[in-house]
Structure formats: structure tokens, C-alpha cells
Design a protein around this motif. Sequence first.
Motif, PDB file in Angstrom:
ATOM      1  N   MET A  96      -0.236  -7.741  37.961  1.00  0.00           N
ATOM      2  CA  MET A  96       0.319  -7.362  36.671  1.00  0.00           C
ATOM      3  C   MET A  96      -0.596  -6.394  35.950  1.00  0.00           C
ATOM      4  O   MET A  96      -1.807  -6.540  35.967  1.00  0.00           O
ATOM      5  CB  MET A  96       0.445  -8.612  35.827  1.00  0.00           C
ATOM      6  CG  MET A  96       1.335  -9.619  36.456  1.00  0.00           C
ATOM      7  SD  MET A  96       2.949  -9.427  35.779  1.00  0.00           S
ATOM      8  CE  MET A  96       3.700 -10.925  36.310  1.00  0.00           C
ATOM      9  N   VAL A  97       0.006  -5.470  35.268  1.00  0.00           N
ATOM     10  CA  VAL A  97      -0.785  -4.530  34.495  1.00  0.00           C
ATOM     11  C   VAL A  97      -0.822  -4.952  33.029  1.00  0.00           C
ATOM     12  O   VAL A  97      -1.781  -4.696  32.318  1.00  0.00           O
ATOM     13  CB  VAL A  97      -0.227  -3.093  34.655  1.00  0.00           C
ATOM     14  CG1 VAL A  97       1.260  -3.070  34.404  1.00  0.00           C
ATOM     15  CG2 VAL A  97      -0.897  -2.134  33.715  1.00  0.00           C
ATOM     16  N   SER A  98       0.200  -5.682  32.591  1.00  0.00           N
ATOM     17  CA  SER A  98       0.293  -5.956  31.158  1.00  0.00           C
ATOM     18  C   SER A  98      -0.686  -7.043  30.740  1.00  0.00           C
ATOM     19  O   SER A  98      -0.898  -8.001  31.474  1.00  0.00           O
ATOM     20  CB  SER A  98       1.701  -6.413  30.812  1.00  0.00           C
ATOM     21  OG  SER A  98       1.934  -7.645  31.431  1.00  0.00           O
ATOM     22  N   PRO A  99      -1.264  -6.911  29.556  1.00  0.00           N
ATOM     23  CA  PRO A  99      -2.165  -7.953  29.072  1.00  0.00           C
ATOM     24  C   PRO A  99      -1.412  -9.170  28.525  1.00  0.00           C
ATOM     25  O   PRO A  99      -2.019 -10.197  28.265  1.00  0.00           O
ATOM     26  CB  PRO A  99      -2.953  -7.259  27.956  1.00  0.00           C
ATOM     27  CG  PRO A  99      -2.100  -6.121  27.515  1.00  0.00           C
ATOM     28  CD  PRO A  99      -1.222  -5.737  28.673  1.00  0.00           C
TER      29      PRO A  99
ATOM     30  N   TYR B 200       5.011 -13.377  30.242  1.00  0.00           N
ATOM     31  CA  TYR B 200       6.467 -13.302  30.258  1.00  0.00           C
ATOM     32  C   TYR B 200       7.068 -14.692  30.157  1.00  0.00           C
ATOM     33  O   TYR B 200       6.522 -15.650  30.694  1.00  0.00           O
ATOM     34  CB  TYR B 200       6.935 -12.626  31.550  1.00  0.00           C
ATOM     35  CG  TYR B 200       6.487 -11.186  31.625  1.00  0.00           C
ATOM     36  CD1 TYR B 200       7.273 -10.179  31.099  1.00  0.00           C
ATOM     37  CD2 TYR B 200       5.269 -10.845  32.206  1.00  0.00           C
ATOM     38  CE1 TYR B 200       6.868  -8.856  31.141  1.00  0.00           C
ATOM     39  CE2 TYR B 200       4.855  -9.525  32.254  1.00  0.00           C
ATOM     40  CZ  TYR B 200       5.663  -8.532  31.724  1.00  0.00           C
ATOM     41  OH  TYR B 200       5.258  -7.234  31.758  1.00  0.00           O
TER      42      TYR B 200
ATOM     43  N   GLU C  34       1.888  -3.110  22.573  1.00  0.00           N
ATOM     44  CA  GLU C  34       0.470  -3.209  22.890  1.00  0.00           C
ATOM     45  C   GLU C  34      -0.224  -2.003  22.236  1.00  0.00           C
ATOM     46  O   GLU C  34       0.426  -1.173  21.616  1.00  0.00           O
ATOM     47  CB  GLU C  34       0.236  -3.212  24.406  1.00  0.00           C
ATOM     48  CG  GLU C  34       0.764  -4.447  25.145  1.00  0.00           C
ATOM     49  CD  GLU C  34       0.009  -5.745  24.821  1.00  0.00           C
ATOM     50  OE1 GLU C  34      -1.052  -5.659  24.169  1.00  0.00           O
ATOM     51  OE2 GLU C  34       0.498  -6.823  25.194  1.00  0.00           O
TER      52      GLU C  34
ATOM     53  N   PHE D 204      -3.468   1.564  25.564  1.00  0.00           N
ATOM     54  CA  PHE D 204      -2.870   0.919  26.725  1.00  0.00           C
ATOM     55  C   PHE D 204      -1.513   1.542  27.039  1.00  0.00           C
ATOM     56  O   PHE D 204      -1.222   1.877  28.184  1.00  0.00           O
ATOM     57  CB  PHE D 204      -2.719  -0.585  26.486  1.00  0.00           C
ATOM     58  CG  PHE D 204      -1.973  -1.284  27.581  1.00  0.00           C
ATOM     59  CD1 PHE D 204      -2.613  -1.633  28.754  1.00  0.00           C
ATOM     60  CD2 PHE D 204      -0.621  -1.565  27.450  1.00  0.00           C
ATOM     61  CE1 PHE D 204      -1.923  -2.256  29.785  1.00  0.00           C
ATOM     62  CE2 PHE D 204       0.081  -2.184  28.475  1.00  0.00           C
ATOM     63  CZ  PHE D 204      -0.576  -2.528  29.641  1.00  0.00           C
TER      64      PHE D 204
ATOM     65  N   GLU E  91      -0.542   3.203  30.507  1.00  0.00           N
ATOM     66  CA  GLU E  91       0.118   2.263  31.432  1.00  0.00           C
ATOM     67  C   GLU E  91       1.600   2.048  31.178  1.00  0.00           C
ATOM     68  O   GLU E  91       2.196   1.157  31.768  1.00  0.00           O
ATOM     69  CB  GLU E  91      -0.580   0.884  31.358  1.00  0.00           C
ATOM     70  CG  GLU E  91      -2.075   0.906  31.522  1.00  0.00           C
ATOM     71  CD  GLU E  91      -2.496   1.005  32.983  1.00  0.00           C
ATOM     72  OE1 GLU E  91      -1.617   1.119  33.850  1.00  0.00           O
ATOM     73  OE2 GLU E  91      -3.718   0.977  33.230  1.00  0.00           O
TER      74      GLU E  91
ATOM     75  N   GLN F 112       3.831   1.683  34.333  1.00  0.00           N
ATOM     76  CA  GLN F 112       3.696   0.436  35.091  1.00  0.00           C
ATOM     77  C   GLN F 112       4.259  -0.740  34.300  1.00  0.00           C
ATOM     78  O   GLN F 112       4.890  -1.625  34.856  1.00  0.00           O
ATOM     79  CB  GLN F 112       2.226   0.146  35.423  1.00  0.00           C
ATOM     80  CG  GLN F 112       1.685   0.958  36.571  1.00  0.00           C
ATOM     81  CD  GLN F 112       1.072   2.265  36.113  1.00  0.00           C
ATOM     82  OE1 GLN F 112       1.406   2.755  35.036  1.00  0.00           O
ATOM     83  NE2 GLN F 112       0.204   2.843  36.914  1.00  0.00           N
ATOM     84  N   LEU F 113       4.031  -0.711  32.993  1.00  0.00           N
ATOM     85  CA  LEU F 113       4.548  -1.800  32.160  1.00  0.00           C
ATOM     86  C   LEU F 113       6.078  -1.845  32.237  1.00  0.00           C
ATOM     87  O   LEU F 113       6.673  -2.913  32.357  1.00  0.00           O
ATOM     88  CB  LEU F 113       4.103  -1.615  30.705  1.00  0.00           C
ATOM     89  CG  LEU F 113       4.579  -2.757  29.812  1.00  0.00           C
ATOM     90  CD1 LEU F 113       3.503  -3.828  29.711  1.00  0.00           C
ATOM     91  CD2 LEU F 113       4.970  -2.280  28.440  1.00  0.00           C
TER      92      LEU F 113
ATOM     93  N   GLU G 254       7.142  -3.370  35.402  1.00  0.00           N
ATOM     94  CA  GLU G 254       6.920  -4.804  35.359  1.00  0.00           C
ATOM     95  C   GLU G 254       7.989  -5.486  34.504  1.00  0.00           C
ATOM     96  O   GLU G 254       8.517  -6.530  34.876  1.00  0.00           O
ATOM     97  CB  GLU G 254       5.542  -5.032  34.744  1.00  0.00           C
ATOM     98  CG  GLU G 254       4.860  -6.261  35.204  1.00  0.00           C
ATOM     99  CD  GLU G 254       3.435  -6.270  34.676  1.00  0.00           C
ATOM    100  OE1 GLU G 254       2.593  -5.561  35.247  1.00  0.00           O
ATOM    101  OE2 GLU G 254       3.183  -6.952  33.669  1.00  0.00           O
TER     102      GLU G 254
END
Lengths: 266, 125
Positions: free
Chosen positions: A33-36, A39, B46, B50, B54, B57-58, B61
Motif C-alpha cells: 500500500m502506498v496510502s498512509p 480502508y 492527505e 503526498f 502519489e 498510486q493512491l 489503490e
Amino acid sequence: MNKNRRSFLKVAGLSVFALSSGATAFSSAAQAMVSPGTYEPAPKELKAKRWAMVIDTRTFRTADDYKAIIEACHAAHNVPDIRSKADGHEDQEIKWIWTDSYKHAFPDDLNEHLADRVKKRPFPLLCNHCTNPPCVRVCPTQATYQLPNGIVTMDYHRCIGCRFCMAGCPYGARSFNFVDPRGYLSDPVPNPEYPTRMIGVVEKCTFCVERLAKGLMPACVEASEGRILFGDLNDPESTVRKALAENYSIRRKPNLGTQPGVYYIV
Amino acid sequence: MYNSKAVIAGIVAFLVICTSPFWANFGSGDYKKPEVVLPKKPECIESAEFMRAEHMQLLNEWRDQALRHDNRQYVSSTGKKWEISLQNTCMKCHNDYEQFCDKCHVTNNVDPYCWTCHILPKGSK
Ligand code: SF4
Ligand code: SF4
Ligand code: SF4
């Protein structure tokens, strides 16, 4: 000589091992995962172990009775009416829900002396969200997949337009976009909250998975005024299970073993 | 070397042609950071740093989580909850596609095809 060859093979083998394990580590890192953030399911989501639909066809007489239902679905999902424009593509059709005759919907039932009220009634057809969906099995990209709650849905981003799924589906539930669908939609589109599709992808009914996530029943169910039921097949107390327990119901092409999730009370 | 004049001339011509894009761009102005028009709302899901680096990619995801795992809510690093939707979350604030998205995409010569299916705000189909 022999010894040299032996040590060469040892070193080569070790290097290949090191490189390949490095490569796997890298590829799994690429998937991380890239998100901090994290989900979770939508808060109002309606949940079921196995979503299913029961359509009480006794309360519908003509194809017109289904018109409002079809329009509700097609407006909610920006499904274009290709035949609305006289541009040489009138032989094409995108449909998520439509009607057809008994003999086309239930071709295995060869009883020609069936009561007229059943034989002559139009039947609403849509994706059956099969328990054993051939469309999922043949899709080479996993653009079509099955959720744990039984819904067979699509990720249009992944669809390469190979149409294997259309060949695989025994119910004609899938439509291919031979032309850009946006040319056949109003501007703004009927539902600006929902995307359209693009040329070269397949589409079909999704059991309104995006509405269930918002706590809403499918658009066709809502427009049917109680004549189409939707609920959890695994819950004996659900409306669909009760309707099935109290009425005689049939499913399309049961001998294929796909186990459709759409039931018709006749 | 046999036929050395022609061979050397050929090598020189080859090198010049191969490196010509480099010479053509040499000194033809610096890369200018595009000036995006930021939306009025103060917070994104975010941090800007970031998101700048990103967001692609986010979005990938988000798509996989929403469609394949039925996780349609994102809890950001600050704990705030967002509906996962390009069209109904991102584009509600970033409602000026030309002054925001396109600014960087055009400058960097990328052409994402989100909008063949997702609807841009303001009636664009
Ligand atoms: S009806 Fe067709 S498209 Fe729907 S799940 Fe079954 S095989 Fe797949
Ligand atoms: S047309 Fe799309 S959904 Fe159908 S099998 Fe091919 S990739 Fe899968
Ligand atoms: S369940 Fe939703 S997508 Fe499927 S036919 Fe009904 S309204 Fe259309």
C-alpha cells in the motif's frame, strides 16, 4: 576442469537464487500500500451472505409494465440507448435489464401446453449473479469477478474487450460497447454521480453494488413498488427466502449448473 | 582502416543524429513549475506533498479497495473519513479540471484517460 565447472555452477545457482528472491521481494514491495491511511467498508453498507433477487412476474402483464423499472436502472447507471440515434448503429444495444418472451427466457421448459398467462407474459432479464459464473472463469484479466456476497461485478478499468465473458455467459446478460456510449447519452448524463463506460469494454448489471454501499436497494427494486424483492438468500428470515418458501419459483436454464441468483415467481 | 573516411564520417553523423534531441533542447529555457489553481477548501485527504507525488498510486489503490474488497471508505492518516470516489470525492473540491489536473498533466506530457468514463464536473460528458 571438472572442479571448475562445479564451482561455476554453484556460484551461478546461488546468484540466480539471490536475484530471483530479490525480484520477488521487489514485486511484493511494489504491491504494498502506498496510502498512509486505512480502508473500511462504507458505514451504511447493506450486507448479506448471498444477495439474491425474486421477481413476482404474476403482477406484470405487458412489457410496458417493466418500462419504468428498466428506465430506472438505465438512468442510474448511464446506460445509453444506441438505437435512439439513426446513425447506422441501430442494430446495437447496451442493456442491463430487458424483457423477453417465456420461450426465450426459459428455453429448457419444452411444455408447449403451458398456460397462456405464463407463456405470453414478458419476463424481465438481467445478470443472474450466478453462484458458478462462467463469465468469471473465462475472463483472462479478472475484470469480471465475484464478491464474497455473491455479486458478480466488473472493474471496467481492466476490461480488454476480448468478449470471452459474452461467449461464456449462457444468459446474454452482457453488452459490448462497439461505439463510444457517450454519444448516445444526454449532456449532462442521467446520473452525474456514476461513470459511463468507454468504447471497447463489456458491461452488465452489477446488482447495484454501489447503491448497496450507500444503504440503498437496487434501482430496479426501488422502482418496482414491491414486485421485485432483494435480500439475503442465506437468511431464512429474509423477504426473498419467505417469498421463495411460499410461492412456486423458477430460474433460467437450471440444468447448466450456474446456480442463478435471480428467481422468478410464475 | 579500410574506407576509413566514410566510416568515420558515418560514425560522426550517427552520433550527431542520436544526440540531436539533447542539443536541440539545450538551453531552451528551464522547466517551469505549472501554476495550478488550488481549490478553496483547505484540506485534501492527505498532505499536498503526498498527493502531488502519489495520487496516481493512491487512486489505483482506492479503485482496488472499493471494487474488489468492497472497502468504500478511506480513513486518512489524520483519522478523517472519506468516501472512496474519484468522481464524488476528489472532483467535488477539485472541480476545475483544466486549471488543476490538466496544468501538470499537460506540462509533463501525461494523458490519463480517467475521463473517458468518469464524469468531469460542470456538465462535461
Ligand atoms: S448471468 Fe452471465 S454475466 Fe451474470 S454471472 Fe451468470 S454468467 Fe456471468
Ligand atoms: S471482455 Fe472484459 S470482462 Fe469480458 S472476458 Fe474480456 S476482459 Fe473479461
Ligand atoms: S440490480 Fe441494479 S444494475 Fe441490476 S438491473 Fe437492477 S437496477 Fe440495474
